[in-house]
Design a protein around this motif. Structure first.
Motif, PDB file in Angstrom:
ATOM      1  N   GLN A 105      36.501  42.586  42.477  1.00  0.00           N
ATOM      2  CA  GLN A 105      36.774  43.222  41.456  1.00  0.00           C
ATOM      3  C   GLN A 105      35.536  44.193  40.805  1.00  0.00           C
ATOM      4  O   GLN A 105      35.675  45.332  40.494  1.00  0.00           O
ATOM      5  CB  GLN A 105      37.200  42.361  40.139  1.00  0.00           C
ATOM      6  CG  GLN A 105      37.775  43.022  38.970  1.00  0.00           C
ATOM      7  CD  GLN A 105      39.174  43.836  39.314  1.00  0.00           C
ATOM      8  OE1 GLN A 105      39.983  43.345  39.728  1.00  0.00           O
ATOM      9  NE2 GLN A 105      38.993  44.952  39.048  1.00  0.00           N
ATOM     10  N   LYS A 106      34.515  43.596  40.736  1.00  0.00           N
ATOM     11  CA  LYS A 106      33.259  44.135  40.535  1.00  0.00           C
ATOM     12  C   LYS A 106      33.161  45.323  41.430  1.00  0.00           C
ATOM     13  O   LYS A 106      32.777  46.716  40.970  1.00  0.00           O
ATOM     14  CB  LYS A 106      32.276  43.255  40.449  1.00  0.00           C
ATOM     15  CG  LYS A 106      30.844  43.696  39.466  1.00  0.00           C
ATOM     16  CD  LYS A 106      29.608  42.652  39.920  1.00  0.00           C
ATOM     17  CE  LYS A 106      29.737  41.384  39.161  1.00  0.00           C
ATOM     18  NZ  LYS A 106      28.639  40.532  39.144  1.00  0.00           N
ATOM     19  N   ALA A 107      33.171  45.024  42.867  1.00  0.00           N
ATOM     20  CA  ALA A 107      32.970  46.285  43.545  1.00  0.00           C
ATOM     21  C   ALA A 107      34.088  47.647  43.437  1.00  0.00           C
ATOM     22  O   ALA A 107      33.568  48.514  43.430  1.00  0.00           O
ATOM     23  CB  ALA A 107      33.295  45.841  45.298  1.00  0.00           C
ATOM     24  N   ALA A 108      35.055  47.010  43.075  1.00  0.00           N
ATOM     25  CA  ALA A 108      36.214  48.237  42.939  1.00  0.00           C
ATOM     26  C   ALA A 108      35.975  48.757  41.725  1.00  0.00           C
ATOM     27  O   ALA A 108      35.670  50.043  41.694  1.00  0.00           O
ATOM     28  CB  ALA A 108      37.390  47.449  42.898  1.00  0.00           C
ATOM     29  N   ASP A 109      35.457  48.294  40.545  1.00  0.00           N
ATOM     30  CA  ASP A 109      35.093  48.888  39.365  1.00  0.00           C
ATOM     31  C   ASP A 109      33.883  49.987  39.590  1.00  0.00           C
ATOM     32  O   ASP A 109      33.787  51.132  39.289  1.00  0.00           O
ATOM     33  CB  ASP A 109      34.425  47.806  38.494  1.00  0.00           C
ATOM     34  CG  ASP A 109      35.712  47.081  37.757  1.00  0.00           C
ATOM     35  OD1 ASP A 109      36.724  47.365  37.952  1.00  0.00           O
ATOM     36  OD2 ASP A 109      35.190  46.109  36.883  1.00  0.00           O
ATOM     37  N   VAL A 110      32.726  49.330  40.255  1.00  0.00           N
ATOM     38  CA  VAL A 110      31.554  50.088  40.542  1.00  0.00           C
ATOM     39  C   VAL A 110      32.099  51.301  41.325  1.00  0.00           C
ATOM     40  O   VAL A 110      31.439  52.307  40.913  1.00  0.00           O
ATOM     41  CB  VAL A 110      30.582  49.121  41.299  1.00  0.00           C
ATOM     42  CG1 VAL A 110      29.446  49.874  41.665  1.00  0.00           C
ATOM     43  CG2 VAL A 110      30.150  48.105  40.144  1.00  0.00           C
ATOM     44  N   LEU A 111      32.663  51.028  42.394  1.00  0.00           N
ATOM     45  CA  LEU A 111      32.787  51.955  43.665  1.00  0.00           C
ATOM     46  C   LEU A 111      34.093  52.859  43.385  1.00  0.00           C
ATOM     47  O   LEU A 111      34.032  53.922  44.161  1.00  0.00           O
ATOM     48  CB  LEU A 111      32.825  51.253  44.824  1.00  0.00           C
ATOM     49  CG  LEU A 111      31.607  50.683  45.339  1.00  0.00           C
ATOM     50  CD1 LEU A 111      31.895  49.417  46.381  1.00  0.00           C
ATOM     51  CD2 LEU A 111      30.460  51.425  45.776  1.00  0.00           C
ATOM     52  N   GLY A 112      34.728  52.677  42.417  1.00  0.00           N
ATOM     53  CA  GLY A 112      35.929  53.584  42.404  1.00  0.00           C
ATOM     54  C   GLY A 112      37.000  53.569  43.269  1.00  0.00           C
ATOM     55  O   GLY A 112      37.393  54.729  43.791  1.00  0.00           O
ATOM     56  N   VAL A 113      37.315  52.332  43.995  1.00  0.00           N
ATOM     57  CA  VAL A 113      38.257  52.149  44.675  1.00  0.00           C
ATOM     58  C   VAL A 113      39.641  51.277  44.097  1.00  0.00           C
ATOM     59  O   VAL A 113      39.175  50.660  43.407  1.00  0.00           O
ATOM     60  CB  VAL A 113      37.943  51.727  46.130  1.00  0.00           C
ATOM     61  CG1 VAL A 113      36.857  52.345  46.842  1.00  0.00           C
ATOM     62  CG2 VAL A 113      37.393  49.964  46.139  1.00  0.00           C
ATOM     63  N   ASP A 114      40.732  51.411  44.618  1.00  0.00           N
ATOM     64  CA  ASP A 114      41.861  50.541  44.067  1.00  0.00           C
ATOM     65  C   ASP A 114      41.938  49.192  45.104  1.00  0.00           C
ATOM     66  O   ASP A 114      41.660  49.269  46.027  1.00  0.00           O
ATOM     67  CB  ASP A 114      43.154  51.431  44.313  1.00  0.00           C
ATOM     68  CG  ASP A 114      43.234  52.630  43.582  1.00  0.00           C
ATOM     69  OD1 ASP A 114      42.728  52.695  42.380  1.00  0.00           O
ATOM     70  OD2 ASP A 114      43.880  53.674  43.920  1.00  0.00           O
ATOM     71  N   LEU A 115      42.116  48.298  44.174  1.00  0.00           N
ATOM     72  CA  LEU A 115      42.401  47.018  44.811  1.00  0.00           C
ATOM     73  C   LEU A 115      43.794  46.795  44.745  1.00  0.00           C
ATOM     74  O   LEU A 115      44.401  46.807  43.866  1.00  0.00           O
ATOM     75  CB  LEU A 115      41.520  45.711  43.716  1.00  0.00           C
ATOM     76  CG  LEU A 115      40.263  45.282  44.077  1.00  0.00           C
ATOM     77  CD1 LEU A 115      40.035  44.198  43.244  1.00  0.00           C
ATOM     78  CD2 LEU A 115      39.973  45.371  45.302  1.00  0.00           C
ATOM     79  N   ARG A 116      44.116  46.171  46.121  1.00  0.00           N
ATOM     80  CA  ARG A 116      45.664  45.773  46.076  1.00  0.00           C
ATOM     81  C   ARG A 116      45.554  44.360  46.338  1.00  0.00           C
ATOM     82  O   ARG A 116      45.194  43.910  47.531  1.00  0.00           O
ATOM     83  CB  ARG A 116      46.387  46.673  47.158  1.00  0.00           C
ATOM     84  CG  ARG A 116      46.568  47.953  47.066  1.00  0.00           C
ATOM     85  CD  ARG A 116      47.243  48.835  47.949  1.00  0.00           C
ATOM     86  NE  ARG A 116      47.426  50.098  47.513  1.00  0.00           N
ATOM     87  CZ  ARG A 116      48.002  51.010  48.365  1.00  0.00           C
ATOM     88  NH1 ARG A 116      48.257  50.755  49.644  1.00  0.00           N
ATOM     89  NH2 ARG A 116      47.994  52.517  47.938  1.00  0.00           N
TER      90      ARG A 116
END
Lengths: 361, 361
Positions: A105-116
């Motif tokens: 979740q942190k990675a997605a927030d930081v990197l601007g990718v969507d998590l599915r």
């Protein structure tokens, strides 16, 4: 400074542990070095090569490449970052089971990718049909977990890698906690078992190194180029880490622990931890609690919130799963005696709860 | 493990140093703790509050908020991340002088923001006209450096903060290296001097703590909310750090060093380091090298590449600026004797270079 560090004799919640004596000794010797500046600190930079070589051996990776990270969170963020850089999609997505660690979740927030986020099956493993249904042409990465944080489960890694590659996505395995016990099991989890691209595997968890010693491994060294930035004023050409200055203590202690314990020491530790987990699961079941089968050395069981709070009030460091179950990680510092004492305290609470309260009590 | 850590007696290139004895002792005691898991390790979590309190005092910040990061790189990345989250622009930009650390390049890569790099003036400080011209409605952050990596210069922080806020952008100061010497100078650099929003200030550099002990400070605690992710299974509600598991050794050693040295010990260390830098600058100038005036304890001087290489071959750990100048950081472990020995080696090389080569030589 008057404060004293937490003793480990009541810590049942941590995925970290007391460093092995050789790891502590190495950490203390290398406290004042910085592997982030290899031109200035060449010895610890060479030690990092040793660390990656042994990690590669553990994780079935020939010609291993990677680095010693601050921990699993950094390794997971960096894996998502590599995948994002490789992806052609404007808004790439990452497909992962709900059992994956919150660092994604942190990675997605930081990197601007969507998590599915896809559900798990009744064995708490990534549901393959759900993964297949979620992957599309914008998928940059499929994540599998080898030793989940809550129940110690291992996702079907070879199948996940296949799904990933059929969609031209990468496949990352989070073995941050599991990597030092799985070699002694029958699971398919590593580079030798499946066509995965990257892995988080942390010496400072079951590997008994001192914090901070996480590990990022990649199958192909060129993947690290996606992370590199130029480093002027350092006498090295580029830096692939997320942090800059890093702890030489972590690197040196990882090498010391792995040289000392791989494979025999880790094998016996796994056996001890797994036996403890099974003993604890059994003890809880006998007392009527519903227990999730400890397929790796991690026990989850339903426990009333009031009992949980009372045990914490007695000084036990315990934690809960997202759904509220008691969660106990059988790390190397967790002995049978500790668990017996924990169960003793639990029994005492239960006896009290069943005795009618009298005014003098 | 046969390898021995690098001795510090020839290290002139590092912005890290030998930890102070009290910092080393504290690091060793807290080696097996994790401030990333405050529910399990409450003592080190309380120590982190102490660290932030002292850092706030040093940096002129009432009601300080922040955390002990892995280093300046993490603190800089997180400051950019806060600004990105606060910005309304679709593609926010960050305006910074070319003298800023390469970690901002890493931040921009990771976070997907544009970097607008502006030139410095003849004093190697951010050119205010250029900053003004670069700021626009998409600017999320203006960066000032208080103690640049190459020349130890301090940007005009109050003016940068004003420019930032006139554009509704935030202002971040990178005092990762300078923060523990600037309190003893006349510079305007901190929260009390200018309306800045965040700062990187690293105990593990001039603060003499053990790596990893960086510092992120924010004026308003709510800024940390931009970084928070939920943390199931940890007995705390959220985590604002970039890494997950963190080094208790770093936190404890930062507190120990700061309690021991702030302010008197740091003041005398600054005086020693600054005197050494001026002595070295003088020695180099006398030998005909062109030297950048060491306004903080950091010396840069032109030196032929062959001489630089010969000094490295003699074991001196020295580094170069982006334009190729010799760069020496007068850290606490750098003594007058080391510098005299370095100049002695330089003199020997110069004598040799001026002697005609004969076949028997």
């Amino acid at each position: 400074m008057q404060r004293e560090p937490q003793a480990f004799d009541r810590v049942l919640s941590s995925m970290c542990t007391e460093p092995h004596p050789v790891a502590r000794e190495a950490a203390e010797r290398f406290l004042a070095t910085n592997p982030g500046d290899p031109g200035t600190y060449p010895t610890v930079a060479a030690l990092e090569d040793d660390a990656i070589a042994i990690l590669g051996e553990i994780a079935g990776l020939e010609d291993p490449a990677g680095y010693v990270a601050s921990g699993g969170t950094e390794a997971n963020i960096q894996a998502v970052r590599i995948a994002r850089e490789r992806a052609e999609a404007k808004r790439p997505n990452v497909v992962m089971p709900e059992s994956a660690h919150f660092s994604f979740q942190k990675a997605a927030d930081v990197l601007g990718v969507d998590l599915r986020i896809v559900p798990v099956d009744e064995q708490y493993r990534a549901d393959l049909e759900a993964v297949r249904a979620s992957v599309d042409s914008d998928t940059a990465l499929v994540v599998g977990v080898a030793g989940t944080t809550e129940y110690g489960r291992v996702d079907p890694i070879p199948a996940l890698a296949e799904i990933a590659h059929s969609a031209d996505a990468m496949c990352h395995v989070d073995a941050a906690w599991g990597g030092f016990v799985l070699p002694f099991t029958d699971y398919d989890w590593h580079f030798g078992h499946a066509d995965i691209d990257s892995m988080a595997i942390d010496p400072h968890k079951m590997g008994q190194a001192a914090v901070p010693a996480g590990g990022l491994l990649v199958r192909d060294e060129s993947l690290l180029d996606e992370l590199a930035v130029d480093t002027p004023y350092l006498e090295s050409t580029s830096q692939a880490t997320l942090t800059g200055t890093r702890s030489g203590a972590g690197v040196a202690s990882a090498v010391a622990a792995m040289e000392e314990l791989w494979p025999g020491g880790y094998r016996s530790q796994y056996a001890r931890s797994q036996n403890n987990a099974e003993w604890l699961a059994d003890a809880l079941e006998k007392r009527g609690y519903s227990v999730v089968d400890p397929t790796l050395p991690l026990v989850a069981a339903t426990l009333p919130r009031s009992t949980f709070d009372a045990l914490r009030a007695k000084g036990w460091r315990i934690s809960r799963t997202a759904t509220g179950e008691l969660r106990i990680v059988c790390m190397p510092h967790v002995t049978r005696e500790m668990l017996a004492s924990f169960i003793g305290d639990l029994d005492q609470l239960e006896v009290r709860a069943s005795v009618p309260v009298v005014s003098d009590d």
